[in-house]
Enzyme design. Sequence first.
Site, PDB file in Angstrom:
ATOM      1  CB  THR A  35      41.624  43.918  25.935  1.00  0.00           C
ATOM      2  OG1 THR A  35      41.474  42.497  25.934  1.00  0.00           O
ATOM      3  CG2 THR A  35      42.946  44.261  25.273  1.00  0.00           C
ATOM      4  CD  GLU A 159      36.971  36.589  40.580  1.00  0.00           C
ATOM      5  OE1 GLU A 159      37.955  37.257  40.922  1.00  0.00           O
ATOM      6  OE2 GLU A 159      36.982  35.360  40.446  1.00  0.00           O
ATOM      7  CG  ASP A 171      38.941  34.980  33.602  1.00  0.00           C
ATOM      8  OD1 ASP A 171      39.268  35.261  32.428  1.00  0.00           O
ATOM      9  OD2 ASP A 171      39.695  35.126  34.572  1.00  0.00           O
TER      10      ASP A 171
HETATM   11  C1  GAF Z   1      42.332  37.699  34.624  1.00  0.00           C
HETATM   12  C2  GAF Z   1      41.056  38.489  34.825  1.00  0.00           C
HETATM   13  F1  GAF Z   1      40.216  37.804  35.647  1.00  0.00           F
HETATM   14  C3  GAF Z   1      40.365  38.763  33.483  1.00  0.00           C
HETATM   15  O1  GAF Z   1      39.239  39.587  33.696  1.00  0.00           O
HETATM   16  C4  GAF Z   1      41.325  39.408  32.487  1.00  0.00           C
HETATM   17  O2  GAF Z   1      41.537  40.752  32.802  1.00  0.00           O
HETATM   18  C5  GAF Z   1      42.631  38.630  32.426  1.00  0.00           C
HETATM   19  O3  GAF Z   1      43.189  38.408  33.714  1.00  0.00           O
HETATM   20  C6  GAF Z   1      43.675  39.321  31.609  1.00  0.00           C
HETATM   21  O4  GAF Z   1      43.287  39.357  30.280  1.00  0.00           O
HETATM   22  O5  GAF Z   1      42.066  36.420  34.142  1.00  0.00           O
END
Ligand code: GAF
Length: 391
Positions: A35, A159, A171
């Site tokens: 999301t 990233e 993250d």
């Molecule tokens: C990974 C991605 F790095 C996050 O940004 C997020 O999209 C997640 O997957 C899924 O919720 O950890």
Amino acid sequence: MHDPEALRSLHSARFHADPEVFAAPGRVNLIGEHTDYAEGFVMPAAIDFATLAGISPRSDGKIVIYSENYESERVFEAVELPTAASQHWSDYPLGVLAILAGEGHRIPGFSLSLWGDVPLGSGLSSSAALEVSTMLAVTSLLGVTYPGPGMARLCQRVENEFVGASSGIMDQFISANGVKDHALLLDCRDLSFRLAPIPSSVTLVIANSMVKHAVTGGEYTSRRAEVEEAAAVIGRHRPEVRFLRDATMEDLANYGAEMSANALKRARHVITENIRTVAAADALVSHDFAELGRLMAEAHRSYSQDFEASCEECDAMVELAQGLPGLIGARLTGGGFGGCTVNLVRAEHAAAFAEILGDRYAGKIGIVPQIHICHASGGASRVAARIQPVR
Ligand code: GAF
């Protein structure tokens, strides 16, 4: 978390210089999957696994990066840093330097030692921990301070622009801004957040299926493309909808037939997941654990069936947790296609829960899982100051 003094000793012995040491945690996401890049809601907590980064200046114009995990050292000239990734562990720290250089910072020579205990490739954000700890270390050396949200954005760019993973902000944000004993309901549109306390009677039991997951892999990227396809179809009719955050189930009923079958299912997951995530934060805040567990179960079903981001092993791990004493809720956490499940478990049952779940999983799947009893920890910080003059 590993003792920062151990990293300090390792750094001093290797580089004959006393480092400042920084730590950045991994994370577990309680709910709100895929999301973040749809400008929606997520509810992660930082956990007590982290990457430590020790840094000291050098006067020879070199940048020397040592990873204790990989037992590997790389040496670069500060004035001639790589500008592209090479599918190597050093892409993450080098990406931090590339983004900072792009922001106009002159990167000086330094020695950097890295060590982390966030399990790699397990969906617990070892890469965000590596980026954020390096970012803190290098900006401290530069004498620059970025506020937590700004630092998270820079690390997300590492990233997206250097490593080549199309991940969202979750993250890096939680690694930089986590709050001890709390989950954060994060609005990925404007990065505002609400704190949801995790009571001491509730424990995070993280169960690693041992199936490796990768955000750089094709599946994550293709899911993101399908989510964007759905948003684009709705946006043709309602131009104010640029992200699925602004779409509704009514939009899917009206315009779903214009989407590919996959885009429709992915959109159904994202739209319902945003609603569940906000409701889950309310449930956590009001200690309505029955509702929280129900929402987590629904989230897992949606992630597995509509988003098709689970796997047989992770579905089994969630299934095998059902009915165990103390369970509040269980679901696959993180980017999907392997990795870990998160189980909210009443603290007095956590140890027995972990043991029985591990046995059940080993019996059914034939793989011994790693099961960690974790706590919500604080975000990235300096954990040890330099104590001796640099030689
Ligand atoms: C990974 C991605 F790095 C996050 O940004 C997020 O999209 C997640 O997957 C899924 O919720 O950890």
